[in-house]
Design an enzyme around this catalytic site. Structure first.
Site, PDB file in Angstrom:
ATOM      1  N   CYS A 105      49.435  43.510 -45.427  1.00 31.83           N
ATOM      2  CA  CYS A 105      50.091  43.325 -44.125  1.00 31.83           C
ATOM      3  C   CYS A 105      51.545  43.815 -44.127  1.00 31.83           C
ATOM      4  O   CYS A 105      51.784  45.014 -44.120  1.00 31.83           O
ATOM      5  CB  CYS A 105      49.961  41.872 -43.692  1.00 31.83           C
ATOM      6  SG  CYS A 105      50.163  41.674 -41.938  1.00 31.83           S
ATOM      7  N   HIS A 227      44.377  38.793 -44.892  1.00 32.51           N
ATOM      8  CA  HIS A 227      44.911  37.689 -45.703  1.00 32.51           C
ATOM      9  C   HIS A 227      43.746  36.797 -46.145  1.00 32.51           C
ATOM     10  O   HIS A 227      42.580  37.105 -45.887  1.00 32.51           O
ATOM     11  CB  HIS A 227      45.871  36.859 -44.847  1.00 32.51           C
ATOM     12  CG  HIS A 227      47.133  37.553 -44.488  1.00 32.51           C
ATOM     13  ND1 HIS A 227      48.175  37.731 -45.377  1.00 32.51           N
ATOM     14  CD2 HIS A 227      47.527  38.109 -43.324  1.00 32.51           C
ATOM     15  CE1 HIS A 227      49.159  38.371 -44.760  1.00 32.51           C
ATOM     16  NE2 HIS A 227      48.813  38.599 -43.522  1.00 32.51           N
TER      17      HIS A 227
HETATM   18  N1  GLN Z   1      55.706  40.456 -39.755  1.00 28.45           N
HETATM   19  C1  GLN Z   1      54.720  41.540 -39.746  1.00 28.45           C
HETATM   20  C2  GLN Z   1      53.962  41.585 -38.405  1.00 28.45           C
HETATM   21  O1  GLN Z   1      53.952  40.603 -37.687  1.00 28.45           O
HETATM   22  C3  GLN Z   1      53.741  41.334 -40.883  1.00 28.45           C
HETATM   23  C4  GLN Z   1      52.961  40.013 -40.756  1.00 28.45           C
HETATM   24  C5  GLN Z   1      52.181  39.664 -42.006  1.00 28.45           C
HETATM   25  O2  GLN Z   1      52.509  40.085 -43.128  1.00 28.45           O
HETATM   26  N2  GLN Z   1      51.128  38.809 -41.825  1.00 28.45           N
HETATM   27  O3  GLN Z   1      53.317  42.589 -38.097  1.00 28.45           O
END
Ligand code: GLN
Length: 280
Positions: A105, A227
């Site tokens: 992510c 995740h």
């Molecule tokens: N903050 C980034 C987004 O919202 C990555 C989020 C994450 O790593 N789950 O796209």
């Protein structure tokens, strides 16, 4: 085979896992990916050195596998300058050498050109992956949020088969799937064809709300929005990353054991069947 390491020609072999920003970039269970890689190597009799690399560090051992987890926008703001200023040159060489990376992510986003958040704040990425990420808005409807079920692209599935033959899905003549969940505002688009999607989205959003693709493969860098953590319930992908790292380091001189993944597949199939039945 039970999961105790058998006496194999792997005794004395060592794999170094470098965990980038473990405190700052580690949300939604991403640490479970490190635990999975470590245990699946140890179950094969391979020693594991785990090196955590944080803010301000410039010297760290070359890894055989690099991992960086996801982060909220503020987490990303806290690491991007350090990542670019202190780690970029070293990591660029490691990527070009074909070292194995797993980026989840926010990490996936930060290895690209930039991340543009919903407020219009733009932070530079490492520029090592030909991709860019922007958040379309700050409403809940603008987020890619929920369970993910994806089907690994045939070319990558054929590669995974080398490390993970005779899987439950192969016996049914199916392509391998990945289960997980996503929660991100940023939507990612590739900039050229040197980077390919890891999978096609069956349920969920994936890289963006339009293309029904999830994750990426660039050389031996694997990115994913999944995740959960990603690897425990996807043992075929975990083993593929491990197999690549062992092949990079030892050629064919290692004992590649298939593990008993009955529990892992039960966990995978619970989610897969639920999503196929209810779509969420
Ligand atoms: N903050 C980034 C987004 O919202 C990555 C989020 C994450 O790593 N789950 O796209």
């Amino acid at each position: 085979m039970n999961k105790m390491a058998k006496q194999t020609q792997n005794m004395g072999k060592l794999v170094t896992i470098v965990h980038l920003y473990p405190k700052e970039m580690n949300i939604y269970g991403d640490l479970g990916n490190i635990i999975t890689l470590k245990r699946r190597l140890e179950w094969r009799g391979v020693g594991v050195v785990l090196k955590q690399v944080s803010l301000g560090e410039t010297e760290f051992p070359a890894g055989d596998i690099y991992f960086m987890g996801g982060g909220q926008d503020n987490d990303m703001y806290s690491v991007f300058a350090d990542l670019i200023a202190l780690k970029k040159d070293f990591l660029k060489n490691e990527v070009l050498k074909g070292k194995v990376f797993l980026l989840i992510c926010g990490a996936f986003q930060l290895f690209g050109q930039y991340f543009l958040d919903a407020s219009g704040r733009k932070i530079a990425g490492l520029g090592l992956l030909p991709l860019e990420t922007s958040a379309p808005g700050d409403q809940l409807r603008d987020r890619c949020l929920g369970n993910l079920l994806t089907v690994i692209r045939p070319g990558i599935a054929a590669e995974i088969h080398k490390a993970y033959p005779d899987a439950v899905y192969e016996r049914k003549g199916e392509l391998p799937t990945l289960v997980g969940f996503e929660n991100h505002s940023g939507q990612t688009y590739f900039l050229d064809e040197s980077i390919v999607p890891l999978a096609t989205v069956k349920f969920g959003k994936g890289n963006n709300a339009k293309q029904k693709i999830e994750g990426a493969k660039y050389l031996n860098v694997f990115g994913s929005y999944s995740h959960g953590s990603l690897l425990p319930k996807n043992p075929h992908l975990a083993d593929y990353l491990i197999w690549l790292a062992l092949k990079n380091k030892y050629g064919t001189g290692f004992d590649w054991l298939q593990l008993d993944d009955e529990i892992e597949w039960r966990a995978h199939l619970v989610m897969q069947k639920r999503l196929e039945k209810n779509g969420k």
